[in-house]
Design a protein around this motif. Structure first.
Motif, PDB file in Angstrom:
ATOM      1  N   GLU A 137       0.826  -1.202   0.000  1.00 47.96           N
ATOM      2  CA  GLU A 137       0.000   0.000   0.000  1.00 47.96           C
ATOM      3  C   GLU A 137       0.868   1.263   0.000  1.00 47.96           C
ATOM      4  O   GLU A 137       0.612   2.228  -0.719  1.00 47.96           O
ATOM      5  CB  GLU A 137      -0.900  -0.012   1.251  1.00 47.96           C
ATOM      6  N   ALA A 138       1.920   1.227   0.812  1.00 44.25           N
ATOM      7  CA  ALA A 138       2.806   2.387   0.919  1.00 44.25           C
ATOM      8  C   ALA A 138       3.571   2.604  -0.391  1.00 44.25           C
ATOM      9  O   ALA A 138       3.730   3.740  -0.857  1.00 44.25           O
ATOM     10  CB  ALA A 138       3.773   2.197   2.081  1.00 44.25           C
ATOM     11  N   LEU A 139       4.000   1.501  -0.980  1.00 47.66           N
ATOM     12  CA  LEU A 139       4.736   1.570  -2.242  1.00 47.66           C
ATOM     13  C   LEU A 139       3.853   2.156  -3.343  1.00 47.66           C
ATOM     14  O   LEU A 139       4.270   3.010  -4.131  1.00 47.66           O
ATOM     15  CB  LEU A 139       5.205   0.155  -2.618  1.00 47.66           C
ATOM     16  N   GLN A 140       2.619   1.719  -3.357  1.00 46.45           N
ATOM     17  CA  GLN A 140       1.669   2.203  -4.353  1.00 46.45           C
ATOM     18  C   GLN A 140       1.430   3.708  -4.181  1.00 46.45           C
ATOM     19  O   GLN A 140       1.408   4.463  -5.146  1.00 46.45           O
ATOM     20  CB  GLN A 140       0.360   1.435  -4.179  1.00 46.45           C
ATOM     21  N   TYR A 141       1.293   4.126  -2.915  1.00 47.51           N
ATOM     22  CA  TYR A 141       1.099   5.549  -2.669  1.00 47.51           C
ATOM     23  C   TYR A 141       2.322   6.353  -3.115  1.00 47.51           C
ATOM     24  O   TYR A 141       2.199   7.380  -3.795  1.00 47.51           O
ATOM     25  CB  TYR A 141       0.791   5.832  -1.182  1.00 47.51           C
ATOM     26  N   ALA A 142       3.499   5.878  -2.725  1.00 47.75           N
ATOM     27  CA  ALA A 142       4.737   6.590  -3.077  1.00 47.75           C
ATOM     28  C   ALA A 142       4.831   6.743  -4.603  1.00 47.75           C
ATOM     29  O   ALA A 142       5.096   7.841  -5.110  1.00 47.75           O
ATOM     30  CB  ALA A 142       5.957   5.845  -2.530  1.00 47.75           C
ATOM     31  N   ASN A 143       4.570   5.660  -5.313  1.00 49.48           N
ATOM     32  CA  ASN A 143       4.621   5.724  -6.780  1.00 49.48           C
ATOM     33  C   ASN A 143       3.641   6.739  -7.336  1.00 49.48           C
ATOM     34  O   ASN A 143       3.937   7.434  -8.303  1.00 49.48           O
ATOM     35  CB  ASN A 143       4.335   4.348  -7.389  1.00 49.48           C
ATOM     36  N   SER A 144       2.484   6.848  -6.692  1.00 43.16           N
ATOM     37  CA  SER A 144       1.450   7.752  -7.204  1.00 43.16           C
ATOM     38  C   SER A 144       1.860   9.223  -7.102  1.00 43.16           C
ATOM     39  O   SER A 144       1.324  10.074  -7.801  1.00 43.16           O
ATOM     40  CB  SER A 144       0.123   7.526  -6.455  1.00 43.16           C
ATOM     41  N   ILE A 145       2.809   9.523  -6.215  1.00 42.19           N
ATOM     42  CA  ILE A 145       3.279  10.921  -6.122  1.00 42.19           C
ATOM     43  C   ILE A 145       4.694  11.071  -6.686  1.00 42.19           C
ATOM     44  O   ILE A 145       5.372  12.071  -6.457  1.00 42.19           O
ATOM     45  CB  ILE A 145       3.213  11.481  -4.673  1.00 42.19           C
ATOM     46  N   GLY A 146       5.136  10.049  -7.405  1.00 45.94           N
ATOM     47  CA  GLY A 146       6.452  10.126  -8.045  1.00 45.94           C
ATOM     48  C   GLY A 146       7.607   9.986  -7.066  1.00 45.94           C
ATOM     49  O   GLY A 146       8.692  10.526  -7.286  1.00 45.94           O
ATOM     50  N   ALA A 147       7.365   9.231  -5.976  1.00 48.21           N
ATOM     51  CA  ALA A 147       8.413   9.058  -4.967  1.00 48.21           C
ATOM     52  C   ALA A 147       8.875   7.606  -4.915  1.00 48.21           C
ATOM     53  O   ALA A 147       8.160   6.697  -5.322  1.00 48.21           O
ATOM     54  CB  ALA A 147       7.887   9.469  -3.587  1.00 48.21           C
ATOM     55  N   GLN A 148      10.062   7.413  -4.387  1.00 51.22           N
ATOM     56  CA  GLN A 148      10.547   6.078  -4.081  1.00 51.22           C
ATOM     57  C   GLN A 148      10.100   5.752  -2.660  1.00 51.22           C
ATOM     58  O   GLN A 148       9.853   6.640  -1.865  1.00 51.22           O
ATOM     59  CB  GLN A 148      12.069   6.044  -4.161  1.00 51.22           C
ATOM     60  N   TYR A 149      10.009   4.440  -2.349  1.00 46.37           N
ATOM     61  CA  TYR A 149       9.586   4.056  -1.003  1.00 46.37           C
ATOM     62  C   TYR A 149      10.666   3.253  -0.290  1.00 46.37           C
ATOM     63  O   TYR A 149      11.243   2.338  -0.876  1.00 46.37           O
ATOM     64  CB  TYR A 149       8.286   3.239  -1.062  1.00 46.37           C
ATOM     65  N   PHE A 150      10.917   3.608   0.954  1.00 49.04           N
ATOM     66  CA  PHE A 150      11.879   2.884   1.779  1.00 49.04           C
ATOM     67  C   PHE A 150      11.268   2.614   3.138  1.00 49.04           C
ATOM     68  O   PHE A 150      10.505   3.434   3.657  1.00 49.04           O
ATOM     69  CB  PHE A 150      13.147   3.729   2.012  1.00 49.04           C
ATOM     70  N   GLU A 151      11.622   1.467   3.720  1.00 44.88           N
ATOM     71  CA  GLU A 151      11.222   1.199   5.094  1.00 44.88           C
ATOM     72  C   GLU A 151      12.463   1.217   5.976  1.00 44.88           C
ATOM     73  O   GLU A 151      13.516   0.711   5.595  1.00 44.88           O
ATOM     74  CB  GLU A 151      10.491  -0.152   5.183  1.00 44.88           C
ATOM     75  N   CYS A 152      12.319   1.865   7.147  1.00 41.07           N
ATOM     76  CA  CYS A 152      13.472   2.088   8.026  1.00 41.07           C
ATOM     77  C   CYS A 152      13.122   1.832   9.474  1.00 41.07           C
ATOM     78  O   CYS A 152      11.952   1.815   9.861  1.00 41.07           O
ATOM     79  CB  CYS A 152      13.909   3.562   7.957  1.00 41.07           C
ATOM     80  N   SER A 153      14.163   1.693  10.260  1.00 42.38           N
ATOM     81  CA  SER A 153      14.021   1.794  11.710  1.00 42.38           C
ATOM     82  C   SER A 153      15.146   2.674  12.218  1.00 42.38           C
ATOM     83  O   SER A 153      16.318   2.308  12.107  1.00 42.38           O
ATOM     84  CB  SER A 153      14.090   0.414  12.370  1.00 42.38           C
TER      85      SER A 153
END
Ligand code: GDP
Ligand code: MG
Length: 174
Positions: free
Chosen positions: A136-152
């Motif tokens: 879901e997060a990846l899809q959202y990021a793509n929709s605004i032209g962003a890359q997605y990363f998960e971090c801690s």
């Protein structure tokens, strides 16, 4: 360097997202390891500068953090001025913070001259209850032209990769 000449790229990175998602923790985690760290405070924001050598270039990054004004979702124009990279951060266990990504993205796009390097960060992956899914997060990021990363920020996961990507993208855009 064989020829003794290195290209220098200057970037300004702004970090946005709801209070409590871990913005300051992410930056602190990264900059504590980086070279040439300076910390300055300005009215309503703080910034850090760091220098990285990557791909035969020098990237000087100024990283702007919020200082509590994210509560009002109103950053000063100075915060956005000349920014060419942004991190939009949410907490993967806080659905509201993910929902508010849209507000932050709109603010950003209304205040910054493109092109810019844009990353959405899902932070706190050391926690897992009621998590926003990666898909879901990846899809959202793509929709605004962003890359997605998960971090801690807590466990120091994924952060180096984010900054490496930003540096490389800034070199590519320069
Ligand atoms: P900011 O308001 O977005 O700058 O968030 P802070 O960096 O101040 O962090 C808010 C709270 O979340 C603090 O209690 C941090 O210790 C905690 N926190 C930040 N990053 C993480 C993380 O990756 N995992 C966990 N479990 N807690 C985190
Ligand atoms: Mg903070």
């Amino acid at each position: 360097m064989a020829n003794g000449i290195m290209k220098t790229i200057v970037g300004k990175l702004v970090i946005l997202g709801d209070g409590g998602v871990g913005k300051t923790s992410l930056i602190t985690r990264y900059t504590q390891k980086a070279f040439n760290l300076n910390i300055s405070s300005t009215i309503g924001a703080s910034f850090f500068t760091c220098k990285t050598n990557i791909d035969n270039a020098i990237v000087r990054l100024q990283i702007w953090d919020t200082a509590g004004q994210e509560r009002f979702k109103a950053m000063t124009p100075m915060f956005y001025r000349n920014a060419n990279a942004a991190l939009l951060v949410f907490d993967i266990t806080c659905l509201d913070s993910f929902g508010n990504m849209q507000t932050w993205a709109q603010q950003l796009k209304g205040n910054v001259v493109e092109p810019m390097v844009l990353c959405v960060i899902g932070n706190k992956i050391d926690l897992s209850e009621n998590r926003v899914s990666r898909e879901e997060a990846l899809q959202y990021a793509n929709s605004i032209g962003a890359q997605y990363f998960e971090c801690s920020a807590k466990e120091d996961q994924g952060i180096g990769q984010v900054f490496e990507t930003i540096s490389r993208d800034l070199i590519r855009l320069s």
